[in-house]
Each structure stands twice: as C-alpha cells, then as structure tokens.
Design a protein around this motif. Structure first.
Motif, PDB file in Angstrom:
ATOM      1  N   GLN B 159      -3.593 -23.837  -2.086  1.00 13.64           N
ATOM      2  CA  GLN B 159      -2.249 -23.425  -1.662  1.00 13.64           C
ATOM      3  C   GLN B 159      -1.621 -22.362  -2.557  1.00 13.64           C
ATOM      4  OE1 GLN B 159       0.248 -26.481  -0.269  1.00 13.64           O
ATOM      5  NE2 GLN B 159      -1.411 -27.558   0.724  1.00 13.64           N
ATOM      6  N   ILE B 160      -2.388 -21.306  -2.872  1.00 16.68           N
ATOM      7  CA  ILE B 160      -1.805 -20.242  -3.691  1.00 16.68           C
ATOM      8  C   ILE B 160      -1.580 -18.959  -2.909  1.00 16.68           C
ATOM      9  CG2 ILE B 160      -2.540 -21.015  -5.982  1.00 16.68           C
ATOM     10  CD1 ILE B 160      -4.965 -19.146  -5.662  1.00 16.68           C
ATOM     11  N   LEU B 161      -2.176 -18.850  -1.720  1.00 15.04           N
ATOM     12  CA  LEU B 161      -1.971 -17.627  -0.944  1.00 15.04           C
ATOM     13  C   LEU B 161      -1.499 -17.977   0.464  1.00 15.04           C
ATOM     14  CD1 LEU B 161      -5.089 -15.457  -1.870  1.00 15.04           C
ATOM     15  CD2 LEU B 161      -2.726 -15.039  -2.523  1.00 15.04           C
ATOM     16  N   PRO B 162      -0.583 -17.193   1.010  1.00 15.71           N
ATOM     17  CA  PRO B 162      -0.133 -17.442   2.389  1.00 15.71           C
ATOM     18  C   PRO B 162      -1.209 -17.035   3.394  1.00 15.71           C
ATOM     19  CG  PRO B 162       0.897 -15.479   1.526  1.00 15.71           C
ATOM     20  CD  PRO B 162       0.078 -16.030   0.413  1.00 15.71           C
ATOM     21  N   THR B 163      -1.247 -17.719   4.508  1.00 13.81           N
ATOM     22  CA  THR B 163      -2.280 -17.497   5.513  1.00 13.81           C
ATOM     23  C   THR B 163      -1.956 -16.371   6.468  1.00 13.81           C
ATOM     24  OG1 THR B 163      -2.194 -19.881   5.559  1.00 13.81           O
ATOM     25  CG2 THR B 163      -3.793 -18.852   6.980  1.00 13.81           C
ATOM     26  N   SER B 164      -0.670 -16.217   6.761  1.00 13.28           N
ATOM     27  CA  SER B 164      -0.344 -15.297   7.846  1.00 13.28           C
ATOM     28  C   SER B 164       0.953 -14.565   7.563  1.00 13.28           C
ATOM     29  CB  SER B 164      -0.183 -16.088   9.135  1.00 13.28           C
ATOM     30  OG  SER B 164       0.843 -17.023   8.969  1.00 13.28           O
ATOM     31  N   GLY B 165       1.109 -13.443   8.252  1.00 16.15           N
ATOM     32  CA  GLY B 165       2.339 -12.679   8.106  1.00 16.15           C
ATOM     33  C   GLY B 165       2.135 -11.488   7.188  1.00 16.15           C
ATOM     34  N   SER B 166       3.182 -10.681   7.046  1.00 20.66           N
ATOM     35  CA  SER B 166       3.039  -9.460   6.257  1.00 20.66           C
ATOM     36  C   SER B 166       4.274  -9.219   5.406  1.00 20.66           C
ATOM     37  CB  SER B 166       2.802  -8.279   7.193  1.00 20.66           C
ATOM     38  OG  SER B 166       3.829  -8.239   8.165  1.00 20.66           O
ATOM     39  N   GLU B 167       4.957 -10.315   5.022  1.00 20.93           N
ATOM     40  CA  GLU B 167       6.238 -10.129   4.336  1.00 20.93           C
ATOM     41  C   GLU B 167       6.075  -9.590   2.911  1.00 20.93           C
ATOM     42  OE1 GLU B 167       6.369 -13.783   5.987  1.00 20.93           O
ATOM     43  OE2 GLU B 167       6.371 -12.307   7.583  1.00 20.93           O
ATOM     44  N   THR B 168       5.099 -10.089   2.159  1.00 21.37           N
ATOM     45  CA  THR B 168       4.954  -9.665   0.764  1.00 21.37           C
ATOM     46  C   THR B 168       3.535  -9.178   0.506  1.00 21.37           C
ATOM     47  OG1 THR B 168       4.156 -11.786  -0.010  1.00 21.37           O
ATOM     48  CG2 THR B 168       6.537 -11.517   0.116  1.00 21.37           C
ATOM     49  N   TRP B 169       3.311  -8.645  -0.709  1.00 23.77           N
ATOM     50  CA  TRP B 169       1.975  -8.143  -1.037  1.00 23.77           C
ATOM     51  C   TRP B 169       0.962  -9.279  -1.059  1.00 23.77           C
ATOM     52  CZ3 TRP B 169      -0.544  -9.904  -5.434  1.00 23.77           C
ATOM     53  CH2 TRP B 169       0.249 -10.584  -6.366  1.00 23.77           C
ATOM     54  N   LEU B 170       1.419 -10.479  -1.361  1.00 29.18           N
ATOM     55  CA  LEU B 170       0.497 -11.618  -1.394  1.00 29.18           C
ATOM     56  C   LEU B 170      -0.139 -11.861  -0.031  1.00 29.18           C
ATOM     57  CD1 LEU B 170       2.015 -14.514  -3.511  1.00 29.18           C
ATOM     58  CD2 LEU B 170      -0.054 -13.191  -3.919  1.00 29.18           C
ATOM     59  N   HIS B 171       0.611 -11.529   1.021  1.00 30.50           N
ATOM     60  CA  HIS B 171       0.088 -11.726   2.369  1.00 30.50           C
ATOM     61  C   HIS B 171      -1.100 -10.816   2.652  1.00 30.50           C
ATOM     62  CE1 HIS B 171       4.078 -13.576   2.910  1.00 30.50           C
ATOM     63  NE2 HIS B 171       3.511 -14.255   3.872  1.00 30.50           N
ATOM     64  N   PHE B 172      -1.226  -9.748   1.840  1.00 27.38           N
ATOM     65  CA  PHE B 172      -2.295  -8.786   2.110  1.00 27.38           C
ATOM     66  C   PHE B 172      -3.539  -9.038   1.275  1.00 27.38           C
ATOM     67  CE2 PHE B 172       1.304  -6.507   3.896  1.00 27.38           C
ATOM     68  CZ  PHE B 172       0.736  -5.972   5.051  1.00 27.38           C
ATOM     69  N   PHE B 252      -5.214 -13.248  10.330  1.00 26.43           N
ATOM     70  CA  PHE B 252      -4.108 -13.356   9.379  1.00 26.43           C
ATOM     71  C   PHE B 252      -2.760 -13.034  10.033  1.00 26.43           C
ATOM     72  CE2 PHE B 252      -7.873 -12.640   6.765  1.00 26.43           C
ATOM     73  CZ  PHE B 252      -7.780 -13.722   5.913  1.00 26.43           C
ATOM     74  N   ALA B 253      -2.754 -12.978  11.344  1.00 24.51           N
ATOM     75  CA  ALA B 253      -1.525 -12.737  12.092  1.00 24.51           C
ATOM     76  C   ALA B 253      -0.761 -11.533  11.565  1.00 24.51           C
ATOM     77  CB  ALA B 253      -0.631 -13.974  12.091  1.00 24.51           C
ATOM     78  N   LEU B 254      -1.488 -10.467  11.296  1.00 21.62           N
ATOM     79  CA  LEU B 254      -0.833  -9.222  10.906  1.00 21.62           C
ATOM     80  C   LEU B 254      -0.577  -8.450  12.186  1.00 21.62           C
ATOM     81  CD1 LEU B 254      -3.146  -8.349   7.920  1.00 21.62           C
ATOM     82  CD2 LEU B 254      -0.756  -9.044   7.778  1.00 21.62           C
ATOM     83  N   ASN B 255       0.661  -8.082  12.381  1.00 27.13           N
ATOM     84  CA  ASN B 255       1.002  -7.428  13.637  1.00 27.13           C
ATOM     85  C   ASN B 255       0.773  -5.932  13.512  1.00 27.13           C
ATOM     86  OD1 ASN B 255       1.803  -7.387  16.236  1.00 27.13           O
ATOM     87  ND2 ASN B 255       3.987  -7.448  15.792  1.00 27.13           N
ATOM     88  N   GLY B 256      -0.481  -5.525  13.567  1.00 24.96           N
ATOM     89  CA  GLY B 256      -0.813  -4.122  13.360  1.00 24.96           C
ATOM     90  C   GLY B 256      -1.237  -3.430  14.633  1.00 24.96           C
ATOM     91  N   VAL B 257      -1.627  -2.155  14.509  1.00 34.97           N
ATOM     92  CA  VAL B 257      -1.985  -1.385  15.698  1.00 34.97           C
ATOM     93  C   VAL B 257      -3.309  -1.834  16.303  1.00 34.97           C
ATOM     94  CG1 VAL B 257      -0.644   0.705  15.382  1.00 34.97           C
ATOM     95  CG2 VAL B 257      -2.778   0.445  14.173  1.00 34.97           C
ATOM     96  N   GLY B 258      -4.210  -2.369  15.487  1.00 35.78           N
ATOM     97  CA  GLY B 258      -5.484  -2.843  16.025  1.00 35.78           C
ATOM     98  C   GLY B 258      -5.257  -3.924  17.060  1.00 35.78           C
ATOM     99  N   ARG B 259      -4.399  -4.887  16.706  1.00 38.05           N
ATOM    100  CA  ARG B 259      -4.101  -5.983  17.626  1.00 38.05           C
ATOM    101  C   ARG B 259      -3.352  -5.467  18.842  1.00 38.05           C
ATOM    102  NH1 ARG B 259      -0.413 -10.344  15.377  1.00 38.05           N
ATOM    103  NH2 ARG B 259       0.432 -10.785  17.429  1.00 38.05           N
ATOM    104  N   LEU B 260      -2.444  -4.531  18.593  1.00 37.80           N
ATOM    105  CA  LEU B 260      -1.694  -3.956  19.720  1.00 37.80           C
ATOM    106  C   LEU B 260      -2.655  -3.326  20.715  1.00 37.80           C
ATOM    107  CD1 LEU B 260       1.099  -3.196  20.935  1.00 37.80           C
ATOM    108  CD2 LEU B 260       0.932  -1.058  19.686  1.00 37.80           C
ATOM    109  N   ALA B 261      -3.656  -2.595  20.196  1.00 37.41           N
ATOM    110  CA  ALA B 261      -4.615  -1.933  21.070  1.00 37.41           C
ATOM    111  C   ALA B 261      -5.401  -2.963  21.870  1.00 37.41           C
ATOM    112  CB  ALA B 261      -5.569  -1.073  20.244  1.00 37.41           C
TER     113      ALA B 261
END
Lengths: 505, 310
Positions: B159-172, B252-261
């Motif tokens: 439980q040291i890293l978040p699984t999903s989202g893009s709010e902070t650098w840790l999410h990446f 990782f539930a990143l809402n990026g252009v790849g998913r949009l495509a």
C-alpha cells in the motif's frame, strides 16, 4: 553514511507521498468504481446507465417509484392526479431548492419538460419523452401535462427518467454548461469533475425534507472510472474502493473469500433470448414451421447453462420479458429441456436429420452461445456461430438478413412489460415476426390507462408468442456487486444503483 | 535543407490525408454508426433520427469532403458521443498521455543505454548475460501482466503506491515503469549490437593503439556511431507510446488519448476518431523528422544528405 542516505531518501519518498485515499467509513466517503464512463450530466442526452445513476443523485423528478412496493410517490410534486386518459395534474412543493440556492417553481417544470420533449432538443431516448404533448402552468404551484395519446408508461417515465432542470441556470449555461456543471435539486451536488475519470459529489445541505429518496446519510461520494476490472478488485482489497458492480461469477467467488468484503447477487430486469425470424427467406426456411421453433426451444438446457455460466440469482425465462415487470407472466406454454421431444418435432416437420443454420450473437459471453450450439447439435441442428458487435447484428436483424439473433434486453430499467414485449413484437423494425394478432393486442395494452386491461392483453399476447414459439426466451440476468463489509447498501433490480440510500453500518 | 524540409512536409501531408481517408471508411465498414450511437437499447427509429441529424445518410464521399472542409478552417469537429468539441476532449487528455510517455521514455533510455553499453563492453561476460536476461523478460512479459504484478505488490500488499488516477506524480510511477520496461528491450539490444559492431571497427582499434583512454573511446567515439539506429527506433516507440498506451492507460485508469482513441472506435465516434488519427499521424511524422535531425547532429556524415539540394 551511504546507508543513512538511503534511509533518508525513503523517508523523503514517503513524506512526499500524498495521503492515499482513506476509503469508506473513516472519512465518510463512499468510493465507487465504474468501468464505463458517463458521457454527460445533461441527462436527457445520456445513454449510459452509469450516467443515469449519477443523474439520480444530482436531480429529482416530479414523482418517484418505491422499488419495494412499485407504488408511485410524489417527489418534487406534493401530490398528483391522473385526471383523465391524457391528462396528469401536479401540485408542486414550495420548499425545494436547487443546488445554486434558487427555489424550484412551476416555471422550471414547464420549461424543462417542454424543452426535452421538443423534437429540436433531440433527447437520446425518444421513448421517454415522445408521449408529452405539452406542459402548462395551471396555478402558482400547479402544472398539467397533456399527453399525445393515453400513455400507461407516463408515470414510469416521470418517476426517475425526467429530471427537472433550473430554467434560469440552463438558459444561462446551456447544454455545454449542464454537461459538466449540472445544477439540480437532488440529494447530492456535483462539486468536482474530471470528465471520464472522476466525479466528486457532496451531500446537499438544503435537501428538502419529505423527499421519497430520504435524507442522504453519507457525506461524500467519489465515483471513478476504472476501465480494468482487475484494478477495481485491487483497490477494493486495499480499501480505496467501497463498491464495484458487474463482477463476473468467477471473480465474485474469489472476492467473497476476503474478510473485509461482501458480494451480493441481484436479479435484474434484463433477460436473454434468441430471436427467431419465421419470415426468413420468404418463409422458406425451416423456421417458418412452428414445430421447428418449438423443437428449438425444447433443445436448450437452460438450468444447466444458468448453473454453469450465469449463476447467482438468475432464473429461466419463458417469455420475452422479466417476471419482475408489470404485465409480464410466465404462465404460458413452457418448453422445458427435452431432447426426445425436440427430435420428434423435427422429424414431424420433415427434418429427421436436422438442418444447418446460422446464429448471430451480440453482447453475450462466448461460452453461453457455445453451449447452446452444442445443445442444438444434440438434436441435429448444426449452427454456425457468428459473433458480432451490436450495431452490425441489429442492422442484420432489422433487415431480415439472419434467421436467429441471440442477445439481451434490459427494458431501460423500467419494470413494465410495455417496454419489453412491445420492443420486439409490436410491428416495429425490431419485430421480424409481425403477427397481426399480437400486434393488435400490444397496441391496445400499450395505450390503455387501465392496468387490469393491460395485464389481460399482455397475457393474451404472451400466450400466442409462447404457443407459436416466436423466440427462445433464455434466462434473466443477475448483477453481482462487491463492496466494503461496513457498507449498508441494497442494489435494485432496475440497475439504477441508488447511492443516496447507502449508509455505514 | 529547405527543399528537403518542404518535400518532407508535402509528402507528410499527403500521407496524413491518406490515413484519414482509410480510417474514415474503416469506421463505416465496422457497422452502421447511427445504430452504434443509438446504443444497444436504441430503437430503429432512434437510429433513423440520429442518421438524419448527423448526416450519415449522405454519400460517404460527401461526408468525407465536408469533414475535410471543416478541417481546413481549423475545426476538428464535435464529438458525436460526448457532444463536445474534439479539440477540448484531446486537450483534456493530452497532458496525462504526455506525462506518461515522456517519463516512460526517459526511464527506458536511462536504463537501456548504460546497460547496452555495459553489455557490449563486457560481451559474453556475466554482466552481458544478466542484461540480456533482463531484456528478454521485458520483451516476453505482457505489459498488463507486469502492471498487475506491480499493483499487487505496491498497492495491495505494501500500500505505498496508488493504483489509479493521475492526480499526483506518484500515480505515474507504476504506469511509467510498466511502459518503460516494455519499450526498453529493443533500445537496449540495439545499443548493445551497435556498440559491439563499432568496437570492432578499424578506427576504434587505431584509437586504442594510439593510447586514447578507454572511456573516451567508449563514450565519445563508439557510442556516437552506435546510437544512430537507437534514435530512430526510440522516436517510433515514443510515437506509439503517445498513441497506443491503451493497455496501460486502462489498467491504471489514466484518462489519456490512447484510451480515448480506443473507446471512440468502439463507439463509432467518427469525428473523434478522425481527429485523433490525424493528430497521431502528425506526431509520428514530426518525431521521425526530429530523429533524422538528431541523427544528423550526432553523426556528421548524415548531414551531407541534407546539404546538397538537388
């Protein structure tokens, strides 16, 4: 020295780490995951169930349906009356506030319903609004809805599907504003949106007393879009999620074994079926013969497939509707699994050695279709399975290019058989049977305000459909939800997860 | 140089048009878009209404030309599905994708170059073998599997890293690692192969004989030559990261252009798909061009290609 540096960097790493979302009870935040992203908060333009679920948190309607009794209760209206076959009268509450602080009035109701039922507005599901002729103000706090024709589904639609917008705000913000910054009267207001990924809702402090939705218990609801279910399960296990849905039977078993989680299976209104086109190839296909269609029905081993692949609380279906719907009954000819009878009927129809045909499949797990193919092969019907996305499949069906279509139907989550039986048998483009008697019965039932009469007519229609074996009804669906054990929340059969009823236990 | 650039630009433009044309017809080939937009519960009447409203009943050529006309005025169109300008949709998502792919790219280069050089320097030694195993694992392991392993380790167990989202650098952190490990092996192997080849070249032997320090030979003389193909491959990989990190963006539930495509194709969101195809091909073309320029800077011999306008 070097070792110390390492320790320091680790501490720095942890110190920099933003607080992991503390889920659930501890911070009174209900964390939800969807796989599909809602498209808009301008809910009349929405097509996803996920979007409708959010809409029911943000908006209220004139009336609400009590999911346990099926009774319609006044909501934004303080009372309502079915004045005659084409007239509904409402007296409105005077103490309802929108999220922007303005008071809800008759003008808001008239404005919203007239706008969304106009052709120019382009509501996504016309069926929800196309019965409205016009809406007018009949007093300071009274409105009247005139229908184009007697519409028994009017109350169903008004209860949940026709939210009231604030006139002043919508005129100012327009559809674009409403898409991401909605203002409603609902128990929760949307306070933060990252479209397609995160929606934060907060309990509306001024929510009106006496709402049939009740006063919301949980302070915040955070809905996130997590397209990958494995990620959802990981978060559910580490506690950063409290609720997920549409869990597959296998995953449900696995999640069930975690001590901090609960799994619930709920039967829903959706049912699976194989549509048969008796008019295929100008009635020269084997399916023109009722005995072949009946044999087809006898050949499918529903209980075995349900047990192996559908699971949970799913039930065999015997008619093109859910037994949970008003007007639907399985008191009709039933074709229970019987290989001998199927073979005999086929022989009688002139196909002692069976025949070959094609089964097109859309929105169905592969293994279910494969078992059905094996069932049919056992009585001599060799089917080629053709898996398609729903668009090409529906087009092929509507154009009469295929004899069989396996799919499922959810009736828009409305517990009324008018939206299930009539979708496939009332003479529309989706009706490939076009049985005159059935069409007439349904036309009567779909336009009568007399509930007993409707029930009778639907029953008559269902009897014909079953005796003619116009389709193979398969089973009703269930939805598995997995959630934090400290959450008290009941999922409803219409799939409109009513998060405003959730509380901690 | 100028002639070269303008020639490249014209052929790039034609290529983009061709790609958009193919994409346009593919969408129609995959099923009636009006039925798709109406949704699974949409009736035939709903589909008819949509067909008319969005002009899908016009001849395909007319529809394509009308789209092209809008494009010329700088209008990418409105998403049919979201009913929002496509430009807004892309702008909302591009920073997520850029953050992800740039960090993954930097990470991949930072690992691939030194390891590739080390493997070549001690060819067939223990270091070389370990490095090759490390690369082979990265190449063989499906990205989603590696991503899920990380989630189980870092999110569920520790439980040291978040699984999903893009709010902070840790999410990446996890997405970048997963994507980098996928891109790294090719770069590493090319670096290693290039270095081995160069180290055997005559001029290196001469340099050694002249007593030039080994590190200078390795990093200045040999690397410059060895790295040329790596730059080209990296550019292509960076391009595909920008367009196609769909799996990673989904997990990782990143809402990026790849998913949009990916999702726009499923939803038959014609205008969005068209705009994205155009953007992606543009990015590819620019990246290839930049990598050529970069190579010219690294390897002076290549400059002559641009130097002589025909």
């Amino acid at each position: 020295m070097k070792k110390k540096l390492h320790c320091l960097s680790l501490v720095a790493f942890l110190a920099l780490a933003p607080q992991m979302a503390l889920a659930g009870k501890a911070d009174d935040t209900f964390n939800v995951a969807f796989t599909v992203e809602p498209t808009t908060m301008d809910t009349y333009k929405e097509t996803t169930r996920e979007g409708y679920i959010l809409a029911r948190l943000i908006y209220d309607c004139l009336i609400e349906k009590d999911t346990s009794t099926g009774e319609f209760k006044p909501s934004l209206a303080s009372s309502f009356k079915v004045t005659d076959d084409t007239t509904l009268d409402f007296v409105l509450r005077t103490d309802v506030k929108f999220h922007d602080g303005t008071l809800m009035t008759a003008d808001d109701v008239v404005y919203t319903l007239n706008m969304v039922s106009s052709r120019e507005y382009g509501a996504r599901y016309q069926i929800a609004v196309d019965w409205i002729e016009r809406v007018e103000k009949t007093g300071e706090n009274a409105v009247r809805i005139k229908m184009k024709r007697p519409s028994p589904l009017a109350l169903e639609m008004l209860a949940g599907n026709l939210p009231i917008y604030p006139k002043a705000y919508y005129e100012k913000a327009g559809p674009a504003g409403m898409t991401t910054k909605p203002v409603g009267t609902g128990p929760y207001r949307l306070v933060e949106v990252s479209p397609g990924s995160r929606y934060v809702l907060e309990r509306f402090a001024d929510y009106y007393a006496g709402s049939p939705k009740g006063q919301p218990a949980i302070k915040r609801i955070v809905v996130r879009v997590l397209p990958e279910t494995n990620t959802q399960y990981a978060e559910l296990m580490n506690g950063s999620l409290d609720w997920v849905w549409k869990v597959s039977p296998d995953d449900a078993r696995r999640l069930q074994s975690r001590p901090n989680l609960k799994v619930q299976s709920t039967e829903i209104l959706r049912y699976a079926f194989i549509g048969i086109n008796p008019n295929f190839q100008d009635k020269k296909s084997p399916f023109a013969d009722v005995r072949v269609r009946q044999a087809f029905n006898y050949a499918v081993n529903r209980p075995a497939i349900i047990k192996a692949f559908v699971g949970g609380s799913a039930q065999p279906a015997y008619a093109p509707c859910s037994h949970l719907q008003f007007g639907c009954t399985y008191d009709v000819d039933r074709y229970e699994f019987d290989v001998a009878k199927a073979k005999a009927l086929l022989a009688e129809a002139g196909y002692p050695n069976g025949f070959s045909t094609e089964l097109m499949i859309s929105s169905t797990p592969k293994e279910q279709a494969e078992v059905i193919a094996a069932n049919l092969a056992a009585v001599g019907i060799k089917v080629t399975l053709n898996f398609q996305q729903y668009a090409p499949a529906l087009t092929a069906w509507r154009e009469g290019r295929i004899p069989l279509l396996m799919g499922n139907w959810g009736s828009y989550g409305v517990a009324d058989a008018g939206l299930s039986i009539s979708n496939y048998f009332s003479g529309t483009a989706d009706d490939q049977v076009k049985d005159k008697k059935v069409i007439d019965l349904l036309a009567k039932a779909d336009s009568s305000m007399d509930r007993d009469l409707r029930k009778k007519d639907y029953h008559e229609a269902l009897k014909i459909i079953a005796s003619q074996a116009y389709l193979v009804p398969l089973w009703t669906f269930n939805v598995n939800t997995a959630f934090n054990a400290s959450l008290d929340f009941k999922f409803d059969a219409d799939e409109y997860a009513r998060f405003y009823t959730a509380k901690w236990n | 140089m100028l002639t070269y650039c303008s020639q490249r630009a014209v052929s790039a433009l034609l290529l983009m048009l061709l790609i958009s044309l193919v994409a346009f017809f593919l969408i129609f080939a995959s099923g009636d878009p009006a039925v798709k937009i109406a949704g699974e519960a949409g009736t035939a009447a709903d589909a008819d209404r949509i067909r008319e409203a969005l002009g899908f009943n016009r001849p395909l050529a007319v529809q394509y030309l009308s789209w092209l006309g809008h494009l010329l005025t700088g209008d990418l169109g409105r998403s049919i599905y979201f009913n929002q300008p496509v430009a807004t949709l892309i702008a909302d998502r591009v920073s997520t994708t850029l953050t992800l792919s740039v960090s993954a790219m930097l990470l991949a280069v930072a690992v691939a170059l030194p390891l590739g050089i080390a493997a070549a320097r001690w060819q067939d030694g223990l270091v070389d073998k370990l490095v090759l195993v490390f690369a082979a694992v990265g190449q063989a392991m499906p990205t989603f599997w590696f991503a899920l392993l990380m989630i189980i380790a870092f999110s569920v167990n520790w439980q040291i890293l978040p699984t999903s989202g893009s709010e902070t650098w840790l999410h990446f952190v996890m997405p970048s690692l997963a994507l980098a490990y996928f891109a790294m092996p090719t770069m590493l192997r090319l670096t290693r192969a290039g270095m081995i080849e160069t180290l055997e070249a005559d001029y290196i032997r001469t340099s050694k004989a002249m007593g030039i320090p080994a590190s200078l030979i390795l990093f200045k003389y040999a690397l410059r030559n060895a790295v040329v193909p790596v730059v080209g491959v990296s550019a292509a990989q960076f391009g595909s990261m920008l367009a196609g990190s769909i799996v990673i963006e989904s997990i990782f539930a990143l809402n990026g252009v790849g998913r949009l495509a990916f999702e726009s194709i499923q939803r038959s969101d014609l205008s969005t798909v068209q705009a994205l195809v155009l953007c992606f091909s543009f990015v590819y073309i620019v990246l290839t061009f930049l990598s050529d320029l970069l190579n010219a800077w690294i390897d002076p011999r290549m400059r002559s290609i641009y130097g002589n306008p025909a």
